[in-house]
Each structure stands twice: as structure tokens, then as C-alpha cells.
Design a protein around this motif. Structure first.
Motif, PDB file in Angstrom:
ATOM      1  N   VAL A  18       0.843  -1.200   0.000  1.00  0.00           N
ATOM      2  CA  VAL A  18       0.000   0.000   0.000  1.00  0.00           C
ATOM      3  C   VAL A  18       0.877   1.250   0.000  1.00  0.00           C
ATOM      4  O   VAL A  18       0.609   2.217  -0.717  1.00  0.00           O
ATOM      5  CB  VAL A  18      -0.967   0.002   1.208  1.00  0.00           C
ATOM      6  N   ARG A  19       1.954   1.233   0.768  1.00  0.00           N
ATOM      7  CA  ARG A  19       2.845   2.398   0.829  1.00  0.00           C
ATOM      8  C   ARG A  19       3.571   2.626  -0.489  1.00  0.00           C
ATOM      9  O   ARG A  19       3.770   3.758  -0.905  1.00  0.00           O
ATOM     10  CB  ARG A  19       3.823   2.244   1.978  1.00  0.00           C
ATOM     11  N   VAL A  20       3.972   1.547  -1.154  1.00  0.00           N
ATOM     12  CA  VAL A  20       4.614   1.682  -2.466  1.00  0.00           C
ATOM     13  C   VAL A  20       3.596   2.229  -3.468  1.00  0.00           C
ATOM     14  O   VAL A  20       3.912   3.096  -4.287  1.00  0.00           O
ATOM     15  CB  VAL A  20       5.192   0.332  -2.944  1.00  0.00           C
ATOM     16  N   ASP A  42      -6.653   3.250  -4.944  1.00  0.00           N
ATOM     17  CA  ASP A  42      -7.632   3.957  -4.098  1.00  0.00           C
ATOM     18  C   ASP A  42      -7.318   3.756  -2.617  1.00  0.00           C
ATOM     19  O   ASP A  42      -7.399   4.696  -1.826  1.00  0.00           O
ATOM     20  CB  ASP A  42      -9.053   3.484  -4.411  1.00  0.00           C
ATOM     21  N   LEU A  43      -6.950   2.532  -2.236  1.00  0.00           N
ATOM     22  CA  LEU A  43      -6.610   2.238  -0.847  1.00  0.00           C
ATOM     23  C   LEU A  43      -5.382   3.028  -0.407  1.00  0.00           C
ATOM     24  O   LEU A  43      -5.314   3.510   0.726  1.00  0.00           O
ATOM     25  CB  LEU A  43      -6.360   0.741  -0.672  1.00  0.00           C
ATOM     26  N   ALA A  49      -4.205   3.864   8.754  1.00  0.00           N
ATOM     27  CA  ALA A  49      -4.753   3.357  10.009  1.00  0.00           C
ATOM     28  C   ALA A  49      -3.739   2.370  10.578  1.00  0.00           C
ATOM     29  O   ALA A  49      -3.460   1.348   9.960  1.00  0.00           O
ATOM     30  CB  ALA A  49      -6.090   2.673   9.776  1.00  0.00           C
ATOM     31  N   PRO A  50      -3.152   2.657  11.741  1.00  0.00           N
ATOM     32  CA  PRO A  50      -2.144   1.751  12.300  1.00  0.00           C
ATOM     33  C   PRO A  50      -2.735   0.370  12.590  1.00  0.00           C
ATOM     34  O   PRO A  50      -3.927   0.243  12.842  1.00  0.00           O
ATOM     35  CB  PRO A  50      -1.695   2.436  13.587  1.00  0.00           C
ATOM     36  N   PRO A  51      -1.912  -0.673  12.541  1.00  0.00           N
ATOM     37  CA  PRO A  51      -2.392  -2.023  12.819  1.00  0.00           C
ATOM     38  C   PRO A  51      -2.995  -2.122  14.209  1.00  0.00           C
ATOM     39  O   PRO A  51      -2.610  -1.387  15.118  1.00  0.00           O
ATOM     40  CB  PRO A  51      -1.141  -2.892  12.716  1.00  0.00           C
ATOM     41  N   SER A  52      -3.920  -3.037  14.372  1.00  0.00           N
ATOM     42  CA  SER A  52      -4.602  -3.176  15.658  1.00  0.00           C
ATOM     43  C   SER A  52      -3.930  -4.197  16.559  1.00  0.00           C
ATOM     44  O   SER A  52      -4.493  -4.588  17.574  1.00  0.00           O
ATOM     45  CB  SER A  52      -6.056  -3.566  15.425  1.00  0.00           C
TER      46      SER A  52
END
Length: 76
Positions: A18-20, A42-43, A49-52
Motif C-alpha cells: 500500500v505504501r509503495v 484507491d486504498l 490506520a495503524p495495525p490493531s
């Protein structure tokens, strides 16, 4: 773009994908990976949102693989 799609497709590199994708242009994603590419693009534009992991359960308890904090161990 292909790297972002490949990384996103693996569970342990999902977030990196996602970051790339956030560094790439949108129309190219649709050409390279079709609907998956568009969805990934789009994502990548949504707020992070940090991991839970380590999140508290209802009642204030944490999940731990190390056992209960109140558990006592016998000393040999």
C-alpha cells in the motif's frame, strides 16, 4: 506498480504494498493490474490506520502468547 501489487498480495508485506502504491500514478495501476490495481491505488490514498495488534479487548484485557500475568510458575 507491479512491485506494489506483488507486495500487497502477500499477507506479511500487505502494508508495504500500500505504501509503495502511494508513490505511483493512478491510471498506470489500472492498465497494469486491472480492477485490483485500481482498488490498491484507491486504498493507498486513504488515511493510514495503524495495525490493531496489541489492541485491548472489551474489559481491558490484552491478548498475550506469554500466558497470564497473574500466573505463577513453579521454581525447580
Amino acid at each position: 506498480m507491479q512491485l506494489a501489487v506483488w507486495l500487497y498480495g502477500r499477507s506479511h508485506t500487505h502494508e508495504i504494498g500500500v505504501r509503495v502504491a502511494a508513490t505511483c500514478e493512478g491510471p498506470s495501476f489500472h492498465q497494469v493490474a486491472g480492477l485490483v490495481g485500481k482498488a490498491l491505488y484507491d486504498l493507498s490514498r486513504c488515511p493510514y490506520a495503524p495495525p490493531s495488534s496489541g489492541a485491548r479487548l472489551a474489559g481491558g484485557r490484552r491478548i498475550s502468547l506469554g500466558g497470564s500475568q497473574t500466573e505463577t510458575r513453579a521454581v525447580a
